[in-house]
Design a protein around this motif. Structure first.
Motif, short mmCIF file in Angstrom:
data_model
loop_
_atom_site.label_atom_id
_atom_site.label_comp_id
_atom_site.label_asym_id
_atom_site.label_seq_id
_atom_site.Cartn_x
_atom_site.Cartn_y
_atom_site.Cartn_z
N THR A 73 28.78 -66.44 38.25
CA THR A 73 29.31 -65.29 37.51
C THR A 73 30.45 -64.61 38.25
O THR A 73 31.39 -64.11 37.63
CB THR A 73 28.19 -64.27 37.23
N SER A 74 30.39 -64.58 39.57
CA SER A 74 31.48 -63.98 40.36
C SER A 74 32.76 -64.78 40.18
O SER A 74 33.85 -64.21 40.03
CB SER A 74 31.11 -63.92 41.84
N PHE A 75 32.63 -66.08 40.18
CA PHE A 75 33.80 -66.94 39.97
C PHE A 75 34.36 -66.73 38.57
O PHE A 75 35.58 -66.58 38.39
CB PHE A 75 33.41 -68.41 40.17
N ALA A 76 33.50 -66.74 37.58
CA ALA A 76 33.94 -66.55 36.20
C ALA A 76 34.64 -65.21 36.03
O ALA A 76 35.66 -65.11 35.32
CB ALA A 76 32.74 -66.65 35.25
N ARG A 77 34.15 -64.17 36.68
CA ARG A 77 34.77 -62.85 36.59
C ARG A 77 36.16 -62.85 37.22
O ARG A 77 37.10 -62.26 36.69
CB ARG A 77 33.87 -61.82 37.27
N GLU A 78 36.31 -63.54 38.35
CA GLU A 78 37.60 -63.58 39.04
C GLU A 78 38.65 -64.32 38.22
O GLU A 78 39.76 -63.84 38.04
CB GLU A 78 37.44 -64.26 40.40
N VAL A 79 38.31 -65.50 37.68
CA VAL A 79 39.32 -66.27 36.94
C VAL A 79 39.58 -65.69 35.56
O VAL A 79 40.60 -65.99 34.94
CB VAL A 79 38.93 -67.76 36.84
N SER A 80 38.68 -64.82 35.05
CA SER A 80 38.90 -64.20 33.75
C SER A 80 40.09 -63.25 33.76
O SER A 80 40.56 -62.82 32.70
CB SER A 80 37.64 -63.47 33.29
N ARG A 81 40.58 -62.93 34.96
CA ARG A 81 41.79 -62.08 35.05
C ARG A 81 43.03 -62.84 34.60
O ARG A 81 44.08 -62.25 34.38
CB ARG A 81 41.99 -61.60 36.49
N PHE A 82 42.89 -64.15 34.46
CA PHE A 82 44.03 -64.99 34.10
C PHE A 82 43.77 -65.65 32.75
O PHE A 82 42.61 -65.87 32.36
CB PHE A 82 44.24 -66.07 35.17
N PRO A 83 44.83 -65.98 32.01
CA PRO A 83 44.66 -66.63 30.71
C PRO A 83 44.34 -68.12 30.88
O PRO A 83 45.19 -68.99 30.68
CB PRO A 83 46.03 -66.42 30.04
N VAL A 84 43.10 -68.40 31.24
CA VAL A 84 42.69 -69.78 31.49
C VAL A 84 41.44 -70.10 30.69
O VAL A 84 40.70 -69.20 30.27
CB VAL A 84 42.43 -70.03 32.99
N LYS A 85 41.21 -71.38 30.49
CA LYS A 85 39.97 -71.87 29.90
C LYS A 85 39.08 -72.35 31.04
O LYS A 85 39.49 -73.20 31.83
CB LYS A 85 40.26 -73.01 28.93
N LEU A 86 37.89 -71.82 31.14
CA LEU A 86 36.98 -72.17 32.24
C LEU A 86 35.93 -73.17 31.77
O LEU A 86 35.24 -72.96 30.78
CB LEU A 86 36.29 -70.91 32.77
N LEU A 87 35.84 -74.27 32.51
CA LEU A 87 34.81 -75.28 32.28
C LEU A 87 33.92 -75.38 33.51
O LEU A 87 34.32 -74.99 34.61
CB LEU A 87 35.44 -76.66 32.00
N ASN A 88 32.74 -75.91 33.32
CA ASN A 88 31.81 -76.09 34.44
C ASN A 88 31.34 -77.54 34.48
O ASN A 88 30.93 -78.09 33.45
CB ASN A 88 30.62 -75.15 34.30
#
Length: 342
Positions: A73-88
């Motif tokens: 969740t910490s990682f997801a919160r950090e990259v959510s500051r940028f317009p990116v699509k997050l996959l796991n």
């Protein structure tokens, strides 16, 4: 200098020559691009890297970040500051993470970067220009090292500042030395390379037993370059698509990684020799050439150990190379056990 570099073609645009097939893709006019960044967590350079990726002059692109590890969740919160699509992708390995992103990417061109590179605003535009030739399936850009680089002077020059590294050129299988160019002379690095999505889907995804996070630990990009040329396509090197690669300032970790890559180079050579049967004569030629080069260096007392920036002693290098034999067989057993059985 720019004019001299542009003339440094490894092969002309002629389709004559052995190994050249009648292949090619339809022209792409301002294609949509997917930038794929695989990472194992909140690395020190990640935020700066994403800042640079989101500031490209090229307009039609998306950024996909693949977290190669458990959900965080910490990682997801950090990259959510940028317009990116997050996959796991919880399964360990950069090749597995890249393959996970391929079917979910919208781009015709897929660009792969590491989480410790910085690029200029025109970088993506220069990458796309490399695909103007419809027979090009892969484009590589120049890599500029930053931070403590533990290589001998000859290898550092060959990899990063040689005429080849600074020149624009194309390579295909009609060049009789194409195999040696890929494996013996740097064609490009995995932190700054791009492929047509259609090539990855129709010919070859990334080898899951190679690359960072795998047991072998490297060789993934070179394997992919072999696949591109083996299937009749071209590689284009574009030095204007430059990425600055920041090496970690931890000599202990670099030493461990250096030993892993040396062991991995032997395992990678075994993989090519045993699994790429049509290329066995070329693989043997490459191996003998490498052994002769290293023997001459040691015999002439020009071993890398004499240079202060080199990490491993000759004995440590030899032990790492010998360890590579077991690494390959262990990796092969793991992959065979993981493969689906009919």
């Amino acid at each position: 200098m720019r004019q001299a570099c542009e003339g440094a073609e490894l092969h002309s645009s002629s389709s004559k020559g052995e190994g050249k097939k009648d292949v090619g893709y339809p022209p792409l006019l301002h294609p949509f691009v997917s930038i794929i960044l695989c990472t194992n967590g909140l690395r020190p350079m990640l935020s700066r890297c994403l800042e640079h990726l989101t500031a490209q002059d090229y307009s039609s692109y998306e950024i996909i970040v693949v977290l190669n590890g458990p959900e965080d969740t910490s990682f997801a919160r950090e990259v959510s500051r940028f317009p990116v699509k997050l996959l796991n992708e919880p399964r360990r390995g950069v090749s597995i993470a890249r393959n996970h992103a391929v079917p979910q990417a919208k781009g015709d061109i897929l660009v792969f970067v590491d989480d410790d590179v910085l690029i200029g605003p025109d970088w993506l535009d220069e990458i796309v220009k490399g695909f103007a030739d419809p027979t090009v399936a892969c484009v590589t850009g120049r890599v500029i090292p930053a931070g403590p680089l533990c290589l001998n002077a000859e290898r550092a020059d060959r990899y990063y500042t040689s005429e080849r590294a600074l020149s624009a050129w194309s390579l295909d299988a009609s060049n009789p030395n194409w195999y040696q160019y890929i494996l013996g002379e740097p064609v490009g690095f995995g932190c700054n390379m791009a492929f047509r999505k259609a090539f990855l889907e129709n010919y070859s995804l990334f080898p899951v037993d190679l690359g960072a996070g795998s047991l072998i630990g490297g060789g993934d990009e070179f394997y992919m370059y072999v696949q591109v040329l083996k299937h009749g396509f071209r590689i284009r090197h574009t030095p204007t698509a430059a990425a600055t690669h920041y090496f970690e300032n931890d000599i202990g970790k670099q030493k461990i990684r250096n030993a892993q890559l040396r062991a991995g180079s032997v395992a990678f050579a075994l993989k090519l020799f045993l699994e790429e049967r049509t290329l066995r004569p070329a693989t043997l030629k490459w191996l003998f050439s490498g052994v002769r080069r290293r023997a001459r260096r040691i015999w002439g007392q020009k071993a890398i150990a004499s240079e202060p920036q080199e990490l491993l002693s000759p004995g440590e290098k030899l032990r790492a190379y010998m360890r590579g034999l077991g690494v390959y067989w262990k990796s092969r057993r793991i992959n065979n056990s993981a493969a689906p059985h009919s």
